[in-house]
Design a protein around this motif. Sequence first.
Motif, PDB file in Angstrom:
ATOM      1  N   TYR A 129      78.747  65.649  51.714  1.00  0.00           N
ATOM      2  CA  TYR A 129      79.823  65.481  52.934  1.00  0.00           C
ATOM      3  C   TYR A 129      81.176  65.023  52.736  1.00  0.00           C
ATOM      4  O   TYR A 129      81.987  65.435  53.362  1.00  0.00           O
ATOM      5  N   LEU A 156      83.396  67.193  51.514  1.00  0.00           N
ATOM      6  CA  LEU A 156      84.339  68.101  52.315  1.00  0.00           C
ATOM      7  C   LEU A 156      85.347  67.659  53.281  1.00  0.00           C
ATOM      8  O   LEU A 156      86.274  68.742  53.734  1.00  0.00           O
ATOM      9  N   THR A 179      86.713  68.437  45.052  1.00  0.00           N
ATOM     10  CA  THR A 179      87.831  67.715  45.547  1.00  0.00           C
ATOM     11  C   THR A 179      88.554  67.848  45.194  1.00  0.00           C
ATOM     12  O   THR A 179      88.610  67.805  44.080  1.00  0.00           O
TER      13      THR A 179
END
Length: 518
Positions: free
Chosen positions: A24, A27, A56
């Motif tokens: 997470y 993100l 990423t």
Amino acid sequence: EMQEMVKRDRNHPSIVIWSYCNEYECLQVSNKTGLAFRAAAKALDPYRPTAANGDTDGLDVQGKSHSGSGAFESFHTQFPEMPLVLSECCSCTTQRLDRGETTTCMRDQNAPGLLPYVAGSLGVWTLFDYYGESHAWPSVTSSFGNFDLAGFPKPHAYWYVLNWLVMIDEKDPGRPRVEKSSLVRVLDLPELVVSEVAVLSSGKNTSVFINDRFVGSQTSNRTGEPLIFPVGSGECAFPHNISGIQCHGLRRQAAPTSAKACAASCCEDRACLMWQFNTTAMENGCFTGNVDMEKCSKKRPDWVGGGRDSVPTPNITNITAVSFTEGQILVGRHSVLKAGPATAVKLSLDVPSAATGTGERLVLDGHDAALVRATIVDASGLVVFNTSYNVTFSVTSGPARLIGVGNGDNFCHQNAKSDHVPSYGGLARGIFQVTMDCMSNNRDTIISVDVDQGPAHVISEGGECSVAAGVVVQASSAGLQSDTLHIPISLARTDLPLSVARSSFDLQSYTYLDAFSG
């Protein structure tokens, strides 16, 4: 924080990649943030690549979490020069008794690591179950672990032994440097078998016997999948006569060529409640299955058959798997036996133990702990899986105290700090910690500074510390014979947990999984 981590650990040769976000968190980082993380790492260590457990920017190696092969294939098509790694996988659920979905999940989740452009799998979620992420009350722990909350192995553990070690070619540079080993493991318990038995085997040909009756033989396809053997019903009867009529909707079976063989075919199929055989030479045939009797109205004097209301639960007392190489050399065998009535509690030591690579003695450092296993057994010493007994742990003598209990049951709500716990799958766990510190540096200073020393009694540097008697613990349960266990203790620094962990360890002596029953 990224710079501090790199500066702290960059001289450790075990570090191969710097990773700067997980799932997470990946993100949430923008392109600017990802590049900033990369710059921080490269400023202090320009040589190691950067990666992340998610998507990423600023990466040298793209990691993906819990992604199937399709996600890797798609990414590789777009960025064929970018190295890929399965940075976290699996979250497959199972328990020791409620086996659940196991191999399909593990096969699919691990599959990306086999792609030629993916650098394997870095980690399996997870080694142990843990409190939380139970998904639904009344479960209170996760079910992802290869080992349950009490440290007992679940079916996952054997799948990974087979697929990550035993079946890896000895010439593969990624294989641990241990001697070639083998694995044969019956995954099911006799008391819980309904229709089939699953076996993991590294042999070429594996046969299964139930109650000394040959069930079948299968050839391994070398994919690490379990071999599934139908159990059948064994002795069975069809009390309902459905001769002289024809039932529509049953499945035709090509093999049986007589009424007796047709009945036997239905008997072996645990989904079959009805069989019919057409005795007419021109229409000879066997039909099996289960349909409503309203579909059996057509008068046919040349049809014979029988029916039953239900399939009896098989009375299985012994499941044995035997595996051979292609040249018929014995690879191994494994049996699980149905126990009789419980008669006793038996204690054994899992930690410290040579079988788990955790040394052989507790050390009097005020912290070291032992994992003691209590097993409910019958008169022959077989594990009694299917009945729960309340097990109470205690210290009989020696410098130790009980600090926790468990059983691995994700539905167990017993206080882990209690002195008793119900057995689960025939097992219970007691955790005992030493209560004497004879090994810490500057103990006299500790004594003078710490008014409240806590549960561990710190012995002055000139004081006497005797280890001859060791620690003796006990487990008892109402109506069963109790048992005691002697745990050796030591003052040697070579027996400290970190010293044991640093010492060389021969995996061949790790017998915990092979010998485990529960």
